[in-house]
Scaffold this active site. Structure first.
Site, PDB file in Angstrom:
ATOM      1  CG  ASP A  20       1.818   4.006   6.623  1.00 20.47           C
ATOM      2  OD1 ASP A  20       2.071   4.976   5.903  1.00 20.47           O
ATOM      3  OD2 ASP A  20       2.439   2.926   6.547  1.00 20.47           O
ATOM      4  CD  GLU A  42       6.258   4.647   5.908  1.00 21.90           C
ATOM      5  OE1 GLU A  42       5.468   5.443   5.357  1.00 21.90           O
ATOM      6  OE2 GLU A  42       6.616   4.754   7.087  1.00 21.90           O
ATOM      7  CG  ASP A  43       3.638   3.301   2.455  1.00 21.35           C
ATOM      8  OD1 ASP A  43       3.043   3.889   3.375  1.00 21.35           O
ATOM      9  OD2 ASP A  43       4.116   3.901   1.488  1.00 21.35           O
ATOM     10  NE  ARG A  90      -1.569   1.978   3.343  1.00 27.69           N
ATOM     11  CZ  ARG A  90      -1.224   3.272   3.305  1.00 27.69           C
ATOM     12  NH1 ARG A  90      -1.785   4.092   2.442  1.00 27.69           N
ATOM     13  NH2 ARG A  90      -0.296   3.735   4.120  1.00 27.69           N
ATOM     14  CG  ASN A 102       0.709  12.252   0.990  1.00 30.72           C
ATOM     15  OD1 ASN A 102       0.631  13.427   0.649  1.00 30.72           O
ATOM     16  ND2 ASN A 102       1.044  11.879   2.213  1.00 30.72           N
TER      17      ASN A 102
END
Length: 558
Positions: free
Chosen positions: A273, A249-250, A160, A412
């Site tokens: 996140d 992260e992500d 993601r 974003n």
């Protein structure tokens, strides 16, 4: 301490350093055209460089000219990456001294495009890639990394990436970008940072069909096979490195929440996140209260998006309200969520576990506009990844319900923002208190110029990392993120508020990160989470750790 043979530690002798062409290939030591004539003699560099000796300031001017001549941001990104690969000190000096200009290039929004093009613009390896083929030997793989004193790891599985979805190993641009900001904005030493990508496959069919794609061409691993990879990776980090912070992260929603809950009390880790986004958003909300004189207990917040970022922000808002004396159940009733299927209410049977604490006892509506009309929020926060979903009727309704409506379009990159800054100001008659995830240019409306606040996590995570490194924290707690949010809100000035900006300017980021690091370290010592003895001057100790992107004077080395 960083490895003396790589970073120019005072303990190193001249004989420890590479000579000739090998020196020019070492980005942590290379000064390029800034080597003096005497250094060129000492390091066997005569004839390997153009004759003129430049200062670092001369080099910065040349780099800025080169970057600014590039017609696209992706071209600027590639130019900066090339600089990083040959001269680390100069790269971080340019980034630190020109952060407002360079951060949109090394991170959002340009990093999104860079990730989408990652396999096509790949030049030189940075970081470690771990996949199922490394099962049983991940510690061995981590030991292949040349630097041994790793204090911060940013790891992604690429599922993601920003609001762009599954980019597989092409998501490596995110850990690389985040660690660049750890270094430039908080002074973590470059040799202490390691970007990692878990190659668990990808479900992005476009990537699987792309002959240039550099990841494993297979669909994503799920079930226990995935968990075994993550488990061995986390264990290997603990085996190979001491006192290392892991930033998740992500990761996709299906893994982000459960991995955080699984490891947060076992190792030193956090999910940016979920927790970093929460802290910067809550800081913006607290700043909006200072701007208007309103009370936190009176805020009603409606979220568009109920994933990692949204529920993370909701949890921290609840913590902030509880810290001011509100009951937790009542605090949750101040936060409403709309996901892809409508308002999150108790009558729904399709809710993921992270949404159920926010399921309201009220009628179901299926769209955000209806939820705005039903709830009449004081603030709307967009974390949906769905562009232009804060429509004109929604923003006009917010302006009708509130003298100063709070509008945070945090998705974003820029193309995914729920509304633009211009739309937020124009459609609320210039009364919106606006913040976004990606930067927007100043907006002039009816003769007044507004400077939109960028609710970027860079205000939070570098300071968290610096505080953790300074005291060698065992764990990262939610208390640290709430304290960071409050500190960030306090650092916004009346001058910032006068132009509509909720956050201090990025030019103050090192000061901000240091202040947050002190708060984090104080909590660690107070809660017994620090593994390092408390220094007499905590702030002075933290400031002494900050990496300064300067050249080593080889003439003074014995």
């Amino acid at each position: 301490m960083p490895d003396k043979k790589h970073d120019g530690s005072k303990e190193a002798k001249l004989a420890d350093y590479p000579k000739g062409f090998d020196m020019l290939q070492n980005p942590l030591l290379n000064k390029g055209t800034a080597f003096t004539q005497k250094e060129r003699d000492l390091l066997c560099l005569q004839g390997l460089l153009p004759p003129r000796v430049l200062t670092m300031e001369d080099q910065i001017a040349r780099i800025l000219e080169s970057i600014r001549r590039k017609p696209t941001n992706l071209g600027k990104y590639i130019t900066l990456n090339a600089l990083h690969d040959r001269n680390r000190a100069l790269f971080y000096r340019v980034l630190r001294d020109h952060l407002e200009e360079m951060m949109p290039i090394v991170y959002t929004p340009t990093v999104g495009q860079a990730c989408q093009e990652f396999s096509h613009i790949f030049r030189k390896a940075r970081g470690v890639y771990i996949g199922p083929e490394h099962k049983g030997r991940m510690a061995e793989v981590l030991r292949n990394w040349p630097h041994k004193d790793i204090r911060v790891i940013v790891v992604t599985d690429g599922e993601r990436i920003l609001g762009l979805g599954d980019l597989g190993v092409d998501g490596m641009g995110i850990p690389i970008g985040k660690l660049s900001l750890y270094i430039a904005c908080a002074g973590i030493h470059p040799s202490q940072c390691l970007p990692v990508t878990i190659d668990a496959g990808t479900n992005n069919e476009k990537l699987l069909e792309d002959p240039m794609y550099l990841g494993t061409k297979a669909h994503r691993i799920r079930d226990e096979r995935y968990d075994e990879i993550i488990e061995e990776f986390v264990a290997a980090v603990g085996e190979v490195f001491d006192h290392t912070l892991i930033q998740f992260e992500d990761f996709g929603n299906r893994n982000a929440f459960r991995l955080l809950e699984k490891y947060r009390n076992r190792v030193c880790c956090f999910n940016d996140d979920i927790q970093g986004t929460a802290a910067v958003a809550v800081a913006g909300l607290l700043s909006s209260l200072r701007m208007t004189g309103a009370k936190l207990k009176d805020q009603k917040v409606l979220f568009l998006g109920a994933g990692e970022a949204g529920t993370g922000i909701g949890d921290l808002i609840v913590s902030a309200m509880v810290s001011e004396g509100m009951d937790e159940k009542e605090a949750r009733e101040h936060c409403w969520f709309v996901d892809s299927r409508g308002l999150v209410v108790k009558s729904r049977t399709d809710l993921a576990c992270h949404k159920t604490p926010y399921a309201q006892e009220c009628q179901y509506v299926e769209d955000f506009a209806s939820a705005v009309e039903l709830f009449k929020p004081t603030a709307i926060i967009g974390v949906s990844g769905q562009a232009r979903t804060f429509t004109r009727p929604i923003l006009e309704a917010m302006a009708a319900y509130n003298e100063r409506p709070v509008v945070f379009a945090l998705s974003n990159p820029t193309a995914k923002a729920e509304c633009t800054a211009e739309e937020a100001y124009a459609w609320t008659g210039g009364r919106a208190i606006f913040a976004s995830g990606s930067p927007f240019a100043p907006v002039t409306f009816e003769g007044k110029t507004f400077v939109p606040g960028q609710g970027n996590n860079v205000y939070i995570f570098p300071g968290i990392g610096l505080g953790v490194v300074a005291c060698e924290a065992r764990h990262v707690t939610d208390e640290m993120f709430l304290a960071s949010a409050k500190m960030l809100a306090q650092m916004a000035s009346d001058g910032d508020y006068a132009v509509g900006r909720l956050y201090p300017p990025l030019t103050e980021i090192l000061k901000i990160s240091t202040a947050i690091a002190v708060e984090v370290a104080e909590i660690c010592y107070r809660r017994g989470l620090a593994q390092k003895s408390r220094p007499g001057d905590l702030r002075g100790h933290i400031e002494s750790l900050v990496y300064k992107p300067e050249y080593l004077d080889f003439e003074s080395v014995e």
